[in-house]
Design an enzyme around this catalytic site. Sequence first.
Site, PDB file in Angstrom:
ATOM      1  N   HIS A 144       5.511   1.226  -4.208  1.00  0.00           N
ATOM      2  CA  HIS A 144       4.550   0.953  -5.240  1.00  0.00           C
ATOM      3  C   HIS A 144       3.772   2.399  -5.709  1.00  0.00           C
ATOM      4  O   HIS A 144       3.899   2.100  -6.722  1.00  0.00           O
ATOM      5  CB  HIS A 144       3.560  -0.003  -4.641  1.00  0.00           C
ATOM      6  CG  HIS A 144       3.264  -1.264  -4.492  1.00  0.00           C
ATOM      7  ND1 HIS A 144       4.552  -2.645  -5.496  1.00  0.00           N
ATOM      8  CD2 HIS A 144       3.524  -1.855  -3.190  1.00  0.00           C
ATOM      9  CE1 HIS A 144       4.524  -3.658  -4.164  1.00  0.00           C
ATOM     10  NE2 HIS A 144       4.359  -2.919  -3.312  1.00  0.00           N
ATOM     11  N   ASP A 189      10.200  -7.910  -4.446  1.00  0.00           N
ATOM     12  CA  ASP A 189       9.281  -7.450  -2.822  1.00  0.00           C
ATOM     13  C   ASP A 189       9.131  -9.435  -3.849  1.00  0.00           C
ATOM     14  O   ASP A 189       9.158 -10.916  -1.963  1.00  0.00           O
ATOM     15  CB  ASP A 189       8.159  -6.808  -4.289  1.00  0.00           C
ATOM     16  CG  ASP A 189       6.333  -7.320  -3.638  1.00  0.00           C
ATOM     17  OD1 ASP A 189       6.507  -7.277  -2.122  1.00  0.00           O
ATOM     18  OD2 ASP A 189       6.228  -6.500  -3.397  1.00  0.00           O
TER      19      ASP A 189
HETATM   20  C1  NGQ Z   1       3.536  -7.981   1.835  1.00  0.00           C
HETATM   21  N1  NGQ Z   1       3.013  -7.508  -0.424  1.00  0.00           N
HETATM   22  O1  NGQ Z   1       3.877  -7.402   3.395  1.00  0.00           O
HETATM   23  O2  NGQ Z   1       4.304  -8.337   1.778  1.00  0.00           O
HETATM   24  C2  NGQ Z   1       2.377  -6.988   1.171  1.00  0.00           C
HETATM   25  C3  NGQ Z   1       1.109  -8.354   1.231  1.00  0.00           C
HETATM   26  C4  NGQ Z   1      -0.158  -6.320   3.046  1.00  0.00           C
HETATM   27  C5  NGQ Z   1       2.332  -6.370  -1.093  1.00  0.00           C
HETATM   28  N2  NGQ Z   1       2.229  -5.326  -0.949  1.00  0.00           N
HETATM   29  C6  NGQ Z   1       0.854  -7.752   3.032  1.00  0.00           C
HETATM   30  N3  NGQ Z   1       2.896  -6.705  -2.155  1.00  0.00           N
HETATM   31  O3  NGQ Z   1      -0.390  -5.607   2.429  1.00  0.00           O
HETATM   32  O4  NGQ Z   1      -0.791  -5.790   3.780  1.00  0.00           O
HETATM   33 ZN    ZN Z   2       6.498  -5.115  -0.416  1.00  0.00          ZN
END
Ligand code: NGQ
Ligand code: ZN
Length: 471
Positions: free
Chosen positions: A285, A336
């Site tokens: 990101h 993602d």
């Molecule tokens: C994840 N996803 O690990 O799937 C994360 C969400 C977080 C994104 N950052 C969970 N898009 O970051 O705490």
């Molecule tokens: Zn992620």
Amino acid sequence: MTPQKTHNASDRKQPAAGHKLFFDHAFLPNGWARNVRLSVVDGIIANVEIDAERGDSTYVKGLALPGLPNLHCHTFQRGMAGLSERRGAGNDSFWTWRDVMYRFLGRLSPDDVEAIAAYAYVEMLEQGFTSVAEFHYVHHDIDGSPYADLAEMASRIVAAASATGIGLTLLPALYNYGGFGGVAPAAGQRRFLNDPDRFLRLLEGTRAVAATLPSTAVGIAPHSLRAVTPASLRTVVQGAGAGPIHIHVAEHVKEVEDCIAWSGRRPVEWLMENISVDQRWCLIHATHMTADETRALAHSGAVAGLCPITEASLGDGIFNGPDFLAAGGRFGLGTDSNIEIDAAGELRLLEYSQRLGNRGRNIMTTKPGESTGERLFVEALAGGAQALARPVGAIAIGRRADIVALDAEHTSFATTRAGHWLDSWIFVPGRPAVQTVLVGGKIVVEEGRHWQNEAITVRYRAALARLVNDS
Ligand code: NGQ
Ligand code: ZN
């Protein structure tokens, strides 16, 4: 549910170990070439001839591109696509989406993970991705206790990759805490948790299962600065060996604010000051960066792992594309959350979000006359290959024969001048244009369909039906 036997892509009848492939048009490192003949030995391109004779080689119709590496994927999230698109009680955000995601994963069995992963990997192969970096953090059983085999879930990811043929870089994630500064984790995070010690054992187990699938790479993924402490981060980075290191960073404003409150530094700034971020790193990101952070990341040689469709879906913000590109930054693309799996779609939304944010056109380019489609694609191939730490991302000697052939007769190309195909593939969507896909020189998709599509879809539907009915 008894696991169904799926066949390995390698079980399929294919040309023998060394064989030749022939394409009318292929996108090589120097641009499009005609009448291209490749020799493939053990999945690797051993020779490239242009203006060649077809001879006894296998003819593959269409416009041949290197398959795009998908550098960021949480494959299980494919199963919850569409389930978080209704307004909740308050203002929805990344954090309310995360609550839905935690509820969804709170029920997944290893069989479910394998079924969903296989389905998502089929979609990737049918939509232009030939390899994937799985940022894998659901390690433990539903109550948070480890499986008898610590790497049980990792082995399911490997099984799904093996069943579909997709190239795999497996990144077990260290998830240690619930927030910056060692905050205790929440209940919804119990399936992710390891201390560095157990993580290093999990890494060992992951390496052992990965070794059963030829050409699989293993790295590590400290989940985010929210989920580790400086000490646990340093410990696992040391244990990573030469493998790639991926981390989520600066995806949304609250994360930046919390990081400043904890350390007095912004997330990317903290990483640059405290950890030697180099070419092994991929910062996922990196949405919210100052101009200084943007330059520092570009100069580090690390890859920015951009996930435009997910970042749009979650309302994260817009990456600083022009400054990063001007500073020579490297980037690649990831699917993602997998709410939509489409290589051309990710490339398109990357450019379109830049257009919306910068109020201009052809933003991800630096030279007059440059093709936006080609620049995006070439950058994402190189950044993706670096982040996956596998010899992919080019039709060239020494690289894997991971090739996506587009249908030259597709209506999106009706007005396209020869050699301008990438602009039309990326910016003129319609029905999918991917026709044939080869991974390591083996055909896995024909007429736009993966050879195991049907069986894998049946299994996916059954897994999701069970998950929904049990709720
Ligand atoms: C994840 N996803 O690990 O799937 C994360 C969400 C977080 C994104 N950052 C969970 N898009 O970051 O705490
Ligand atoms: Zn992620």
